[in-house]
Motif scaffolding. Structure first.
Motif, PDB file in Angstrom:
ATOM      1  N   ILE A 176      -9.734   2.781 -18.537  1.00 15.33           N
ATOM      2  CA  ILE A 176      -9.694   2.332 -17.146  1.00 15.33           C
ATOM      3  C   ILE A 176     -10.698   3.112 -16.301  1.00 15.33           C
ATOM      4  O   ILE A 176     -11.342   2.560 -15.404  1.00 15.33           O
ATOM      5  N   GLY A 177     -10.859   4.400 -16.588  1.00 17.67           N
ATOM      6  CA  GLY A 177     -11.860   5.189 -15.869  1.00 17.67           C
ATOM      7  C   GLY A 177     -13.259   4.664 -16.088  1.00 17.67           C
ATOM      8  O   GLY A 177     -14.064   4.582 -15.159  1.00 17.67           O
ATOM      9  N   SER A 217     -16.114   1.654 -25.896  1.00 20.63           N
ATOM     10  CA  SER A 217     -17.006   2.819 -25.896  1.00 20.63           C
ATOM     11  C   SER A 217     -16.657   3.826 -24.813  1.00 20.63           C
ATOM     12  O   SER A 217     -16.720   5.041 -25.032  1.00 20.63           O
ATOM     13  N   GLY A 218     -16.311   3.338 -23.610  1.00 23.94           N
ATOM     14  CA  GLY A 218     -15.979   4.265 -22.530  1.00 23.94           C
ATOM     15  C   GLY A 218     -14.793   5.135 -22.881  1.00 23.94           C
ATOM     16  O   GLY A 218     -14.816   6.363 -22.691  1.00 23.94           O
ATOM     17  N   ALA A 219     -13.731   4.520 -23.411  1.00 20.53           N
ATOM     18  CA  ALA A 219     -12.557   5.289 -23.821  1.00 20.53           C
ATOM     19  C   ALA A 219     -12.915   6.265 -24.939  1.00 20.53           C
ATOM     20  O   ALA A 219     -12.415   7.400 -24.976  1.00 20.53           O
ATOM     21  N   ILE A 220     -13.780   5.847 -25.841  1.00 21.07           N
ATOM     22  CA  ILE A 220     -14.189   6.713 -26.949  1.00 21.07           C
ATOM     23  C   ILE A 220     -15.002   7.897 -26.449  1.00 21.07           C
ATOM     24  O   ILE A 220     -14.857   9.025 -26.947  1.00 21.07           O
ATOM     25  N   GLY A 266     -19.014   6.795 -17.401  1.00 24.39           N
ATOM     26  CA  GLY A 266     -17.697   6.811 -16.766  1.00 24.39           C
ATOM     27  C   GLY A 266     -16.635   7.347 -17.703  1.00 24.39           C
ATOM     28  O   GLY A 266     -15.755   8.123 -17.293  1.00 24.39           O
ATOM     29  N   GLY A 267     -16.696   6.963 -18.973  1.00 25.49           N
ATOM     30  CA  GLY A 267     -15.760   7.511 -19.947  1.00 25.49           C
ATOM     31  C   GLY A 267     -15.960   9.004 -20.135  1.00 25.49           C
ATOM     32  O   GLY A 267     -14.988   9.767 -20.233  1.00 25.49           O
TER      33      GLY A 267
END
Length: 216
Positions: free
Chosen positions: A111-112, A130-133, A178-179
């Motif tokens: 979400i970030g 990818s962002g969460a990773i 962002g992630g």
């Protein structure tokens, strides 16, 4: 294969579930679009979950786009890379944090990253875990530091992926950054020895990410 899957499920059930969810979502979009190379082009699920600023604004606050886009992937190669990294890194983080906290950490990273894309790259359609990773990569550095392990491997992993972010075409730079930022905001809380501080801190980051999506 089933034996290995059972072992992964036993060691890291949330990581296994998130990885399998991404695979199932890709299969659904591939069937709907009748394509394994352009699976988002004519898919009802992709149309509903793709993160794109104008659609988020048109729908009001649409959680399915902010979070569902994390499980969408643009092709089989994209899915394979992210599934491999999620399975590799997620397992390490989940074994350290426990499954409930890992679920919150992963969703917060996703979400970030979505919030960052909506603020910084509003007109670009975005999908992928990818962002969460990237958030998990930062946490891997923190966990390795906390456990007194060699930091070279996780730091090299971040450096290579950041370089890839700026060199490769069709990569969501703001999603990755962002992630990364979300991971930085969480890492101190995640490696805290006090459970209350850990949960409160990650919850605060998640609330801030959700507010950022709402405020777009």
């Amino acid at each position: 294969m089933l034996k290995n899957l059972r072992r992964w499920w036993r060691d890291a059930p949330a990581t296994t579930l998130f990885t399998l969810t991404a695979v199932v979502v890709w299969l659904i979009t591939a069937v709907q679009s009748r394509s394994i190379t352009a699976n988002l082009s004519d898919s009802a699920l992709a149309d509903r979950w793709l993160l794109w600023g104008p659609l988020v604004s048109a729908d009001g606050f649409d959680w399915l786009r902010a979070l569902g886009s994390v499980f969408l992937h643009v092709d089989l190669g994209h899915l394979a890379i992210n599934s491999f990294l999620l399975a590799l890194i997620g397992r390490e983080i989940e074994r350290y944090t426990g499954t409930p906290l890992f679920v919150m950490v992963f969703l917060t990273g996703g979400i970030g990253a979505s919030a960052t894309v909506l603020w910084m790259d509003y007109l670009t359609p975005t999908a992928g875990a990818s962002g969460a990773i990237f958030a998990l990569m930062v946490l891997l550095v923190g966990v390795s530091l906390r456990q007194g392990r060699d930091l070279r491997a996780p730091l090299i992993l971040i450096a290579v992926n950041v370089a890839y972010t700026f060199l490769a075409a069709s990569v969501s730079v703001w999603g990755h950054l962002g992630g990364l930022l979300t991971g930085v905001l969480m890492v101190g809380f995640v490696i805290s020895s006090r459970s209350g501080v850990c949960w409160f801190g990650v919850s605060a980051v998640l609330a801030a990410a959700c507010f950022a999506v709402v405020a777009v």
